[in-house]
Scaffold this motif. Structure first.
Motif, PDB file in Angstrom:
ATOM      1  N   SER A   1       2.085   4.523   4.888  1.00 27.43           N
ATOM      2  CA  SER A   1       2.087   3.425   3.927  1.00 27.43           C
ATOM      3  C   SER A   1       2.830   2.226   4.503  1.00 27.43           C
ATOM      4  O   SER A   1       3.801   2.368   5.248  1.00 27.43           O
ATOM      5  CB  SER A   1       2.741   3.861   2.614  1.00 27.43           C
ATOM      6  OG  SER A   1       4.090   4.219   2.832  1.00 27.43           O
TER       7      SER A   1
ATOM      8  N   GLN B   1      -1.238   0.301   9.123  1.00 29.96           N
ATOM      9  CA  GLN B   1      -1.530   1.356   8.149  1.00 29.96           C
ATOM     10  C   GLN B   1      -2.630   2.277   8.663  1.00 29.96           C
ATOM     11  O   GLN B   1      -2.562   3.501   8.538  1.00 29.96           O
ATOM     12  CB  GLN B   1      -1.958   0.741   6.820  1.00 29.96           C
ATOM     13  CG  GLN B   1      -2.285   1.779   5.762  1.00 29.96           C
ATOM     14  CD  GLN B   1      -3.071   1.196   4.611  1.00 29.96           C
ATOM     15  OE1 GLN B   1      -3.196  -0.018   4.497  1.00 29.96           O
ATOM     16  NE2 GLN B   1      -3.596   2.039   3.767  1.00 29.96           N
TER      17      GLN B   1
ATOM     18  N   ASN C   1      -3.708   6.433  -3.021  1.00 31.80           N
ATOM     19  CA  ASN C   1      -2.838   5.288  -2.774  1.00 31.80           C
ATOM     20  C   ASN C   1      -3.068   4.175  -3.788  1.00 31.80           C
ATOM     21  O   ASN C   1      -4.180   4.007  -4.300  1.00 31.80           O
ATOM     22  CB  ASN C   1      -3.074   4.725  -1.367  1.00 31.80           C
ATOM     23  CG  ASN C   1      -2.374   5.556  -0.308  1.00 31.80           C
ATOM     24  OD1 ASN C   1      -2.161   6.748  -0.487  1.00 31.80           O
ATOM     25  ND2 ASN C   1      -2.016   4.933   0.802  1.00 31.80           N
ATOM     26  N   THR C   2      -2.005   3.433  -4.052  1.00 28.81           N
ATOM     27  CA  THR C   2      -2.076   2.241  -4.885  1.00 28.81           C
ATOM     28  C   THR C   2      -1.926   1.029  -3.980  1.00 28.81           C
ATOM     29  O   THR C   2      -0.903   0.875  -3.312  1.00 28.81           O
ATOM     30  CB  THR C   2      -0.963   2.231  -5.944  1.00 28.81           C
ATOM     31  OG1 THR C   2      -1.072   3.415  -6.746  1.00 28.81           O
ATOM     32  CG2 THR C   2      -1.084   1.012  -6.843  1.00 28.81           C
ATOM     33  N   VAL C   3      -2.950   0.191  -3.939  1.00 27.21           N
ATOM     34  CA  VAL C   3      -2.939  -1.008  -3.091  1.00 27.21           C
ATOM     35  C   VAL C   3      -2.875  -2.235  -3.994  1.00 27.21           C
ATOM     36  O   VAL C   3      -3.762  -2.444  -4.823  1.00 27.21           O
ATOM     37  CB  VAL C   3      -4.196  -1.078  -2.196  1.00 27.21           C
ATOM     38  CG1 VAL C   3      -4.161  -2.338  -1.330  1.00 27.21           C
ATOM     39  CG2 VAL C   3      -4.299   0.161  -1.325  1.00 27.21           C
TER      40      VAL C   3
ATOM     41  N   TYR D   1      -7.061   1.408  -6.484  1.00 36.14           N
ATOM     42  CA  TYR D   1      -6.713   2.809  -6.278  1.00 36.14           C
ATOM     43  C   TYR D   1      -7.663   3.382  -5.221  1.00 36.14           C
ATOM     44  O   TYR D   1      -8.893   3.291  -5.355  1.00 36.14           O
ATOM     45  CB  TYR D   1      -6.829   3.589  -7.582  1.00 36.14           C
ATOM     46  CG  TYR D   1      -5.861   3.088  -8.635  1.00 36.14           C
ATOM     47  CD1 TYR D   1      -4.528   3.468  -8.625  1.00 36.14           C
ATOM     48  CD2 TYR D   1      -6.273   2.188  -9.628  1.00 36.14           C
ATOM     49  CE1 TYR D   1      -3.629   2.999  -9.576  1.00 36.14           C
ATOM     50  CE2 TYR D   1      -5.385   1.706 -10.578  1.00 36.14           C
ATOM     51  CZ  TYR D   1      -4.067   2.113 -10.539  1.00 36.14           C
ATOM     52  OH  TYR D   1      -3.177   1.636 -11.477  1.00 36.14           O
TER      53      TYR D   1
ATOM     54  N   GLU E   1      -4.766  12.831  -1.231  1.00 37.34           N
ATOM     55  CA  GLU E   1      -3.976  11.610  -1.081  1.00 37.34           C
ATOM     56  C   GLU E   1      -4.588  10.477  -1.911  1.00 37.34           C
ATOM     57  O   GLU E   1      -5.779  10.203  -1.841  1.00 37.34           O
ATOM     58  CB  GLU E   1      -3.932  11.190   0.393  1.00 37.34           C
ATOM     59  CG  GLU E   1      -3.064   9.958   0.641  1.00 37.34           C
ATOM     60  CD  GLU E   1      -3.007   9.582   2.106  1.00 37.34           C
ATOM     61  OE1 GLU E   1      -2.381   8.560   2.429  1.00 37.34           O
ATOM     62  OE2 GLU E   1      -3.605  10.304   2.923  1.00 37.34           O
TER      63      GLU E   1
ATOM     64  N   CYS F   1      -8.781   6.616  -2.773  1.00 41.32           N
ATOM     65  CA  CYS F   1      -8.763   8.073  -2.616  1.00 41.32           C
ATOM     66  C   CYS F   1      -9.687   8.461  -1.467  1.00 41.32           C
ATOM     67  O   CYS F   1     -10.854   8.037  -1.441  1.00 41.32           O
ATOM     68  CB  CYS F   1      -9.196   8.760  -3.907  1.00 41.32           C
ATOM     69  SG  CYS F   1      -9.148  10.558  -3.825  1.00 41.32           S
TER      70      CYS F   1
ATOM     71  N   ASN G   1       0.874  -1.176   0.000  1.00 40.22           N
ATOM     72  CA  ASN G   1       0.000   0.000   0.000  1.00 40.22           C
ATOM     73  C   ASN G   1       0.908   1.222   0.000  1.00 40.22           C
ATOM     74  O   ASN G   1       1.549   1.527   1.002  1.00 40.22           O
ATOM     75  CB  ASN G   1      -0.897  -0.018   1.243  1.00 40.22           C
ATOM     76  CG  ASN G   1      -1.905   1.115   1.221  1.00 40.22           C
ATOM     77  OD1 ASN G   1      -1.768   2.087   0.491  1.00 40.22           O
ATOM     78  ND2 ASN G   1      -2.933   0.991   2.037  1.00 40.22           N
ATOM     79  N   THR G   2       0.979   1.904  -1.133  1.00 39.75           N
ATOM     80  CA  THR G   2       1.903   3.030  -1.267  1.00 39.75           C
ATOM     81  C   THR G   2       1.206   4.229  -1.886  1.00 39.75           C
ATOM     82  O   THR G   2       0.227   4.085  -2.628  1.00 39.75           O
ATOM     83  CB  THR G   2       3.119   2.656  -2.140  1.00 39.75           C
ATOM     84  OG1 THR G   2       2.635   2.186  -3.422  1.00 39.75           O
ATOM     85  CG2 THR G   2       3.938   1.553  -1.498  1.00 39.75           C
ATOM     86  N   ALA G   3       1.715   5.407  -1.547  1.00 38.46           N
ATOM     87  CA  ALA G   3       1.191   6.633  -2.160  1.00 38.46           C
ATOM     88  C   ALA G   3       1.587   6.669  -3.630  1.00 38.46           C
ATOM     89  O   ALA G   3       2.707   6.301  -3.999  1.00 38.46           O
ATOM     90  CB  ALA G   3       1.728   7.848  -1.425  1.00 38.46           C
TER      91      ALA G   3
END
Length: 586
Positions: free
Chosen positions: A533, A527, A49-51, A64, A47, A66, A11-13
């Protein structure tokens, strides 16, 4: 696809370049969206994030997120909207309509069969096989499912509306929906006229006359007397239970009697968690307390079960503005003890708002870990140290019936040594606290340079040396399972801090699996608590081992999670001393 729990890999921005690429992909996948709508869906500053996760069947999916809600998911390079997105853009996809009783089965993983469709007066939407479609319920245009058409509209009509109509990928109330704020569908009036009353003979609502009679009976007699056969034809299952009494299925409103906006409800939840924290968790000894710690370590844990605290969705938007309001009410005092970092330095525990706050019934303190489709409380294993007899000490233990490789508990070892000393008259007559060493004891516990100099040892030294010479082992017993014995020492949960190329600190946790903890579940909890993240990756040098990486120094959060929530003994955790020291007022 998300009927059962999924496993989060990372899980990252999202990066700026990836954000722009996602906008382009959305524009290509959904050409009906205008530029402003795409910008609203994939905002430039909020913000995002891509999970990356694995569905329960092993499918690799990118989601994705938001504002805390999943907005899109990507599977095999195809982009799909979630129900949260479709509620904002209900006309994004061709929408087919089914009956409320069918939703329960779609949530459980069933595909939508054609007999379950309601045919509006204007006819079915025109689609081709493989087209992405939305599924709504009678009386409400807000989609409750996303699926792929198994045949074209022409083929549906040719078949007499029989067979499988749609492969369902995602639904309201599935686990992907649960990863968001768990809001219910809005009430959106249908574009076309409502279907004719089933009591009136004004033409067929359903293409299948027999099914029309079944649905009329369902409507007039109620679900309790409904035949399982008609449900079978709608969902394509051999056996179906009664439809749920979930108010979200009936009226599609969270609470028709609640006139407060979602923002007002979030304001109330924010204040409730804040007061609960001050009354039950924060003590005078905790001050000064970082405001980020107040939110991440305390307020989130005070949030009622089934609800999610999100400051951004309140009228305050930022925690600092909320705390300013609480300071104006003279509940707390906030100061900037170091540049850019605010801390709570004083609390008025006699303030009427704190004293009058009624503490809600406590929820279970054990952290729940999702496994399959049910949730089970985590209980720490019982870990018992054991000792194996090596070849060099066989003579000492053989009199008691033990041989090389025998496994003993510490109490058994002590009893064997005491009995051996007494049986061989080795207890010093002048000082009962000393034990004379015979040749066997000398060979077993003394170093070579001590063989001719050490003649006696105190009891505690003798027993300690004996335990040190034995080979270590341990027994792990998880609740409801048979004990597992392993040689060597159990590796503690290892917490370290690392510096990445970007000069940012990250917290790394290893060896969670040895204590029955799923790294992916722990990463998901951290998290939420840390608001940072997290990533799960193979641990270097550990066969099949995984490590959890959290952005920033999160040792304080880990300490509370492992010691207080999971109830693990401190002796099995190393690295807790690396927690950041609280700032002191100058």
């Amino acid at each position: 696809m998300f009927a059962k729990a999924f496993r989060v890999k990372s899980n990252t921005a999202i990066k700026g370049s990836d954000r722009r690429k996602l906008r382009a992909d959305v524009t290509t996948a959904f050409p009906t969206l205008g530029t402003d709508q795409v910008s609203a869906l994939v905002p430039g500053k909020e913000e995002l994030n891509t999970v990356k996760l694995y569905a329960h069947r092993g499918d690799a999916v990118t989601v994705y997120v938001c504002g805390g809600n999943p907005i899109l998911f990507e599977l095999e390079k195809n982009l799909y909207p979630t129900v949260y997105t479709l509620w904002s853009y209900p006309d994004l996809l061709p929408t087919f309509t089914t009956w409320p009783l069918v939703l329960e089965k779609l949530v459980g993983g069933a595909d939508l069969m054609l007999p379950g469709l309601m045919v509006p007066p204007a006819g079915l939407p025109q689609v081709q096989k493989g087209d992405l479609c939305a599924i709504a319920l009678v009386g409400n245009r807000a989609p409750v499912a996303v699926g792929v058409a198994a045949m074209s509209t022409a083929e549906m009509l040719t078949s007499g509306l029989k067979g499988r109509g749609f492969s369902v990928l995602h639904t309201y109330r599935d686990h992907l929906w649960r990863s968001g704020d768990k809001s219910s569908p809005p009430s959106l009036a249908p574009l076309a006229l409502d279907p004719p009353d089933l009591n009136e003979e004004k033409g067929s609502v359903l293409a299948d006359p027999a099914l029309q009679q079944d649905v009329r009976r369902l409507t007039l007699e109620g679900e309790d007397e409904a035949s399982g056969e008609v449900q079978q034809r709608m969902c394509g299952e051999k056996s179906l239970s009664e439809a749920s009494e979930d108010p979200g299925v009936r009226g599609l409103n969270p609470d028709p009697t609640d006139s407060k906006t979602l923002q007002e409800q979030m304001d109330e939840l924010l204040q409730r968690c804040f007061l609960h924290t001050l009354k039950c968790q924060v003590k005078k000894a905790d001050l000064p307390l970082l405001t980020s710690t107040l939110l991440g370590s305390h307020m989130f844990s005070c949030c009622p079960e089934g609800r999610q605290l999100d400051v951004k969705k309140s009228s305050y938007k930022k925690l600092s503005k909320f705390l300013q309001q609480m300071q104006q009410e003279q509940i707390i005092q906030v100061e900037e003890l170091s540049r850019g970092v605010e801390s709570i330095v004083a609390v008025d525990w006699k303030h009427p708002r704190i004293t009058s706050f009624v503490i809600p019934e406590p929820s279970p303190t054990s952290q729940t870990i999702q496994e399959g489709s049910r949730e089970q409380p985590y209980h720490p294993p019982d870990i018992k140290p054991l000792y194996c007899v090596p070849a060099s000490m066989t003579l000492l233990f053989q009199e008691s019936g033990y041989k090389k490789g025998s496994v003993l508990e510490g109490a058994e070892v002590r009893m064997i040594i005491i009995n051996y000393a007494k049986k061989n008259d080795l207890v010093d007559a002048d000082n009962k606290n000393l034990v004379k060493l015979d040749p066997i004891l000398c060979d077993c516990i003394l170093e070579k340079n001590e063989q001719h100099t050490v003649m006696k040892l105190p009891w505690d030294s003798l027993l300690t040396r004996c335990l040190e010479r034995l080979q270590p082992a341990y027994q792990v017993t998880f609740p409801g399972q048979e004990p597992i014995m392993k040689k060597g020492k159990i590796c503690p949960i290892d917490i370290t801090l690392a510096q990445r190329a970007s000069n940012k600190k990250v917290t790394v946790v290893r060896n969670l699996e040895a204590y029955g903890l799923d790294p992916y579940s722990v990463a998901a909890v951290l998290q939420q608590r840390c608001q940072a993240s997290t990533t799960v990756a193979p641990a270097p040098g550990a066969k099949d081992g995984l490590q959890v990486q959290i952005q920033g120094n999160q040792v304080h959060h880990l300490s509370r999670l492992l010691l207080e929530d999971y109830q693990l003994p401190r002796k099995h955790i190393q690295g807790l001393e690396k927690a950041p020291k609280p700032s002191k007022k100058k």
